[in-house]
Design a protein around this motif. Structure first.
Motif, PDB file in Angstrom:
ATOM      1  N   LYS A 141      24.660 128.097  49.292  1.00  0.00           N
ATOM      2  CA  LYS A 141      25.798 128.591  48.507  1.00  0.00           C
ATOM      3  C   LYS A 141      26.537 129.703  49.249  1.00  0.00           C
ATOM      4  CE  LYS A 141      23.869 127.515  43.966  1.00  0.00           C
ATOM      5  NZ  LYS A 141      23.340 128.081  42.718  1.00  0.00           N
ATOM      6  N   ILE A 142      25.784 130.631  49.803  1.00  0.00           N
ATOM      7  CA  ILE A 142      26.403 131.754  50.520  1.00  0.00           C
ATOM      8  C   ILE A 142      27.112 131.245  51.777  1.00  0.00           C
ATOM      9  CG2 ILE A 142      25.881 133.864  51.821  1.00  0.00           C
ATOM     10  CD1 ILE A 142      23.643 134.340  49.693  1.00  0.00           C
ATOM     11  N   LYS A 143      26.512 130.298  52.459  1.00  0.00           N
ATOM     12  CA  LYS A 143      27.128 129.732  53.667  1.00  0.00           C
ATOM     13  C   LYS A 143      28.465 129.071  53.339  1.00  0.00           C
ATOM     14  CE  LYS A 143      26.412 125.732  56.359  1.00  0.00           C
ATOM     15  NZ  LYS A 143      25.531 124.639  56.677  1.00  0.00           N
ATOM     16  N   TYR A 144      28.504 128.288  52.258  1.00  0.00           N
ATOM     17  CA  TYR A 144      29.755 127.620  51.885  1.00  0.00           C
ATOM     18  C   TYR A 144      30.811 128.618  51.409  1.00  0.00           C
ATOM     19  CZ  TYR A 144      27.286 123.220  52.416  1.00  0.00           C
ATOM     20  OH  TYR A 144      26.579 122.165  52.925  1.00  0.00           O
ATOM     21  N   LEU A 145      30.393 129.630  50.690  1.00  0.00           N
ATOM     22  CA  LEU A 145      31.344 130.676  50.299  1.00  0.00           C
ATOM     23  C   LEU A 145      31.917 131.373  51.534  1.00  0.00           C
ATOM     24  CD1 LEU A 145      29.988 132.552  47.146  1.00  0.00           C
ATOM     25  CD2 LEU A 145      32.233 131.547  47.456  1.00  0.00           C
ATOM     26  N   GLN A 175      32.300 130.066  54.484  1.00  0.00           N
ATOM     27  CA  GLN A 175      33.246 129.144  55.119  1.00  0.00           C
ATOM     28  C   GLN A 175      34.588 129.146  54.395  1.00  0.00           C
ATOM     29  OE1 GLN A 175      31.281 125.363  55.130  1.00  0.00           O
ATOM     30  NE2 GLN A 175      30.010 125.854  56.905  1.00  0.00           N
ATOM     31  N   ILE A 176      34.547 129.173  53.077  1.00  0.00           N
ATOM     32  CA  ILE A 176      35.789 129.213  52.304  1.00  0.00           C
ATOM     33  C   ILE A 176      36.525 130.515  52.574  1.00  0.00           C
ATOM     34  CG2 ILE A 176      36.752 129.293  49.970  1.00  0.00           C
ATOM     35  CD1 ILE A 176      34.429 127.432  49.128  1.00  0.00           C
ATOM     36  N   MET A 177      35.775 131.615  52.681  1.00  0.00           N
ATOM     37  CA  MET A 177      36.401 132.912  52.932  1.00  0.00           C
ATOM     38  C   MET A 177      37.107 132.944  54.284  1.00  0.00           C
ATOM     39  SD  MET A 177      33.499 135.465  51.379  1.00  0.00           S
ATOM     40  CE  MET A 177      34.140 136.888  52.217  1.00  0.00           C
ATOM     41  N   THR A 178      36.547 132.268  55.281  1.00  0.00           N
ATOM     42  CA  THR A 178      37.191 132.264  56.598  1.00  0.00           C
ATOM     43  C   THR A 178      38.480 131.445  56.589  1.00  0.00           C
ATOM     44  OG1 THR A 178      35.845 130.400  57.318  1.00  0.00           O
ATOM     45  CG2 THR A 178      35.054 132.615  57.882  1.00  0.00           C
ATOM     46  N   LEU A 179      38.578 130.470  55.697  1.00  0.00           N
ATOM     47  CA  LEU A 179      39.784 129.640  55.615  1.00  0.00           C
ATOM     48  C   LEU A 179      40.878 130.277  54.757  1.00  0.00           C
ATOM     49  CD1 LEU A 179      38.112 126.137  55.099  1.00  0.00           C
ATOM     50  CD2 LEU A 179      39.103 127.065  57.202  1.00  0.00           C
ATOM     51  N   THR A 180      40.486 131.201  53.883  1.00  0.00           N
ATOM     52  CA  THR A 180      41.423 131.807  52.954  1.00  0.00           C
ATOM     53  C   THR A 180      42.255 132.877  53.655  1.00  0.00           C
ATOM     54  OG1 THR A 180      39.860 131.440  51.165  1.00  0.00           O
ATOM     55  CG2 THR A 180      41.609 133.003  50.748  1.00  0.00           C
ATOM     56  N   THR A 181      43.557 132.826  53.406  1.00  0.00           N
ATOM     57  CA  THR A 181      44.454 133.828  53.993  1.00  0.00           C
ATOM     58  C   THR A 181      44.953 134.822  52.951  1.00  0.00           C
ATOM     59  OG1 THR A 181      46.320 132.328  53.699  1.00  0.00           O
ATOM     60  CG2 THR A 181      45.216 132.296  55.843  1.00  0.00           C
ATOM     61  N   CYS A 182      44.893 134.440  51.698  1.00  0.00           N
ATOM     62  CA  CYS A 182      45.367 135.319  50.622  1.00  0.00           C
ATOM     63  C   CYS A 182      44.375 136.469  50.433  1.00  0.00           C
ATOM     64  CB  CYS A 182      45.515 134.522  49.331  1.00  0.00           C
ATOM     65  SG  CYS A 182      45.983 135.530  47.909  1.00  0.00           S
ATOM     66  N   PRO A 183      44.843 137.730  50.517  1.00  0.00           N
ATOM     67  CA  PRO A 183      43.937 138.879  50.370  1.00  0.00           C
ATOM     68  C   PRO A 183      43.269 138.942  48.996  1.00  0.00           C
ATOM     69  CG  PRO A 183      46.098 139.598  51.166  1.00  0.00           C
ATOM     70  CD  PRO A 183      46.196 138.152  50.851  1.00  0.00           C
ATOM     71  N   GLU A 184      44.000 138.579  47.945  1.00  0.00           N
ATOM     72  CA  GLU A 184      43.418 138.626  46.602  1.00  0.00           C
ATOM     73  C   GLU A 184      42.316 137.577  46.444  1.00  0.00           C
ATOM     74  OE1 GLU A 184      46.434 138.418  43.597  1.00  0.00           O
ATOM     75  OE2 GLU A 184      47.580 140.060  44.463  1.00  0.00           O
ATOM     76  N   SER A 204      38.327 138.201  45.811  1.00  0.00           N
ATOM     77  CA  SER A 204      37.606 137.530  44.729  1.00  0.00           C
ATOM     78  C   SER A 204      36.391 136.770  45.273  1.00  0.00           C
ATOM     79  CB  SER A 204      38.542 136.575  43.993  1.00  0.00           C
ATOM     80  OG  SER A 204      37.832 135.808  43.060  1.00  0.00           O
ATOM     81  N   LEU A 205      36.556 136.091  46.385  1.00  0.00           N
ATOM     82  CA  LEU A 205      35.448 135.363  47.002  1.00  0.00           C
ATOM     83  C   LEU A 205      34.353 136.311  47.495  1.00  0.00           C
ATOM     84  CD1 LEU A 205      37.403 132.624  48.990  1.00  0.00           C
ATOM     85  CD2 LEU A 205      35.916 132.274  47.008  1.00  0.00           C
TER      86      LEU A 205
END
Length: 128
Positions: free
Chosen positions: A88-92, A94-103, A107-108
């Motif tokens: 779960k932490i690994k996938y989160l 990965q999502i965080m590295t793809l996200t560009t929105c600061p908000e 949240s992530l």
């Protein structure tokens, strides 16, 4: 006194362990009794094989097997916690590295921190 907040898995002996221990004791007793009947009368072991030693040996062996089963259950539960939370932490992450929105990233990060706290709490609640 037991409470409702006790974790499901623990290293301690449970009721199911006691029930399986009774069955294990019965099987071991049967094996020892059967084996003792096949001993020749001049065997070295004949002097030491009595009802008391058979009972003691079966009880001790059952106790050790029950402790081993409880320990294995405890270790498996820790491995399962590690597997579940690590993925779960690994996938989160990965999502965080793809996200560009600061908000969204903030949240992530909060969700990841909450997940880390849950993982730590689950591991700490395991009885040793």
């Amino acid at each position: 006194m037991s409470s409702d907040k006790e974790p499901q898995q623990s290293k301690g002996i449970k009721k199911s362990d006691v029930l399986s221990g009774a069955a294990i004791t019965g099987v071991i007793t049967f094996i020892l009794l059967t084996w003792s009947q096949t001993l020749p009368s001049d065997s070295v072991f004949t002097l030491y094989v009595t009802e008391q030693t058979i009972s003691f040996t079966a009880g001790l062996t059952s106790y050790l097997i029950t402790l081993a089963l409880a320990f294995f259950r405890y270790e498996i539960s820790l491995i399962l916690h590690e597997r579940d939370y690590t993925k779960k932490i690994k996938y989160l992450q990965q999502i965080m590295t793809l996200t560009t929105c600061p908000e969204a990233k903030k949240s992530l990060e909060e969700q990841r921190n909450n997940l880390l706290k849950e993982a730590a709490k689950a591991i700490v609640e395991e009885k040793i």
